[in-house]
Design a protein around this motif. Sequence first.
Motif, PDB file in Angstrom:
ATOM      1  N   GLN A 172       0.861  -1.069  -0.053  1.00 42.87           N
ATOM      2  CA  GLN A 172      -0.171   0.001  -0.126  1.00 42.87           C
ATOM      3  C   GLN A 172       0.679   1.282   0.170  1.00 42.87           C
ATOM      4  OE1 GLN A 172      -2.385   0.566   3.746  1.00 42.87           O
ATOM      5  NE2 GLN A 172      -3.969   1.379   2.193  1.00 42.87           N
ATOM      6  N   GLU A 173       1.814   1.169   0.745  1.00 37.69           N
ATOM      7  CA  GLU A 173       2.739   2.408   0.988  1.00 37.69           C
ATOM      8  C   GLU A 173       3.602   2.807  -0.615  1.00 37.69           C
ATOM      9  OE1 GLU A 173       7.311   3.677   2.646  1.00 37.69           O
ATOM     10  OE2 GLU A 173       6.034   1.857   3.543  1.00 37.69           O
ATOM     11  N   ASP A 232       0.524   3.869  -3.116  1.00 39.98           N
ATOM     12  CA  ASP A 232       0.024   5.154  -2.791  1.00 39.98           C
ATOM     13  C   ASP A 232       1.255   6.342  -3.150  1.00 39.98           C
ATOM     14  OD1 ASP A 232      -2.058   3.997  -1.739  1.00 39.98           O
ATOM     15  OD2 ASP A 232      -1.757   4.887   0.352  1.00 39.98           O
ATOM     16  N   LYS A 233       2.351   5.892  -3.121  1.00 40.13           N
ATOM     17  CA  LYS A 233       3.581   6.884  -3.538  1.00 40.13           C
ATOM     18  C   LYS A 233       3.476   7.060  -4.976  1.00 40.13           C
ATOM     19  CE  LYS A 233       6.848   6.456  -0.699  1.00 40.13           C
ATOM     20  NZ  LYS A 233       8.397   5.857  -0.145  1.00 40.13           N
ATOM     21  N   SER A 278       0.390   8.731  -5.881  1.00 41.63           N
ATOM     22  CA  SER A 278       0.551  10.476  -5.734  1.00 41.63           C
ATOM     23  C   SER A 278       1.557  11.126  -6.484  1.00 41.63           C
ATOM     24  CB  SER A 278       1.130  10.523  -4.234  1.00 41.63           C
ATOM     25  OG  SER A 278       0.112  10.009  -3.338  1.00 41.63           O
ATOM     26  N   PRO A 333      -2.133  14.109  -3.296  1.00 35.40           N
ATOM     27  CA  PRO A 333      -1.942  13.205  -2.348  1.00 35.40           C
ATOM     28  C   PRO A 333      -3.104  11.720  -2.775  1.00 35.40           C
ATOM     29  CG  PRO A 333      -2.037  15.136  -1.255  1.00 35.40           C
ATOM     30  CD  PRO A 333      -2.522  15.470  -2.656  1.00 35.40           C
ATOM     31  N   ILE A 334      -2.740  10.665  -2.752  1.00 39.54           N
ATOM     32  CA  ILE A 334      -3.663   9.574  -3.074  1.00 39.54           C
ATOM     33  C   ILE A 334      -3.402   8.611  -1.866  1.00 39.54           C
ATOM     34  CG2 ILE A 334      -4.093   7.505  -4.710  1.00 39.54           C
ATOM     35  CD1 ILE A 334      -4.958  10.403  -5.744  1.00 39.54           C
ATOM     36  N   GLU A 335      -4.676   8.312  -1.277  1.00 43.73           N
ATOM     37  CA  GLU A 335      -4.598   7.323  -0.274  1.00 43.73           C
ATOM     38  C   GLU A 335      -5.637   6.184  -0.719  1.00 43.73           C
ATOM     39  OE1 GLU A 335      -5.688   9.248   3.360  1.00 43.73           O
ATOM     40  OE2 GLU A 335      -3.822  10.367   3.400  1.00 43.73           O
ATOM     41  N   THR A 336      -5.108   5.035  -1.176  1.00 39.19           N
ATOM     42  CA  THR A 336      -5.929   4.000  -1.329  1.00 39.19           C
ATOM     43  C   THR A 336      -6.403   3.144  -0.046  1.00 39.19           C
ATOM     44  OG1 THR A 336      -3.893   2.432  -1.251  1.00 39.19           O
ATOM     45  CG2 THR A 336      -4.546   3.459  -3.528  1.00 39.19           C
ATOM     46  N   PHE A 380      -9.636   4.736  -4.499  1.00 36.60           N
ATOM     47  CA  PHE A 380      -9.083   5.752  -4.216  1.00 36.60           C
ATOM     48  C   PHE A 380      -9.700   6.919  -4.949  1.00 36.60           C
ATOM     49  CE2 PHE A 380      -7.364   4.424  -8.262  1.00 36.60           C
ATOM     50  CZ  PHE A 380      -7.401   5.493  -9.184  1.00 36.60           C
TER      51      PHE A 380
END
Length: 250
Positions: A30-31, A34-35, A38, A44-47, A66
């Motif tokens: 996930q990290e 998301d990176k 983004s 900024p994208i947060e899944t 997202f």
Amino acid sequence: MSKKRYFIQIAYDGGSYHGWQIQPNAITVQELLDKAMSTFFRQPIETLGCGRTDAGVHATEFFAHFDVENIEESKVINSIAGVNALLPYQIAAKRVISVSEDAHARFHATARAYKYYIHFEKDPFKLNRSWLVKDKLDIDLMNKAAFELLNYTDFSCFSKSNTQTFTNNCKIVQAIVEEQNGSIVFTIEADRFLRNMVRAIVGTLVRVGKSEINIDDFKAIIDSKNRSNAGQSVPACGLFLVKVEYPFIN
């Protein structure tokens, strides 16, 4: 243009990561997703994923949702090549799907399926993708025990303790042990799974395959609802999430 929700379908080799979900002081799928997203979308994208896979567990099909602001839908849908260019080789984006603003990757999944792989001889090409077992296993007995899972709904005995789930009930619709090219593949499909459930089931089925317990013992373990009565949690390397279904995705 306002905020819009999407699903992203990915696949990953979990051997290099500490599971799906973001954790402090550990690299997760996930990290990195998301990176990458983004960076690509320049916001900024947060899944939010369809579930949690533990360290070392793989996925051939995994979904996350997202939200993106002020970007044309066609550009988001066609972002796969750009996102993949920013992801490590062990993680692959497959497609992006436009969904309704309330679509939820975890709560709206109607079915999930896992496969667990076991092999019996040293094989460098199965390293970190299958569990090496040196004992002979009775596949027919294991399959008969697996079939009994369809008769139950409460799987507390296979659940990791101290979880925050509201119920330990699951509806299993398929559970089968098959021999494939001298190896074993266990396939299980249900509406939902508990934490560590599949690995605990496999560990108990292996006890059946070794004739350490019989079918009646297997059923008694499920009836007991006690995790300490079930088998060991087998290594993560052999476990793959292979299917997640939604009513609004083909």
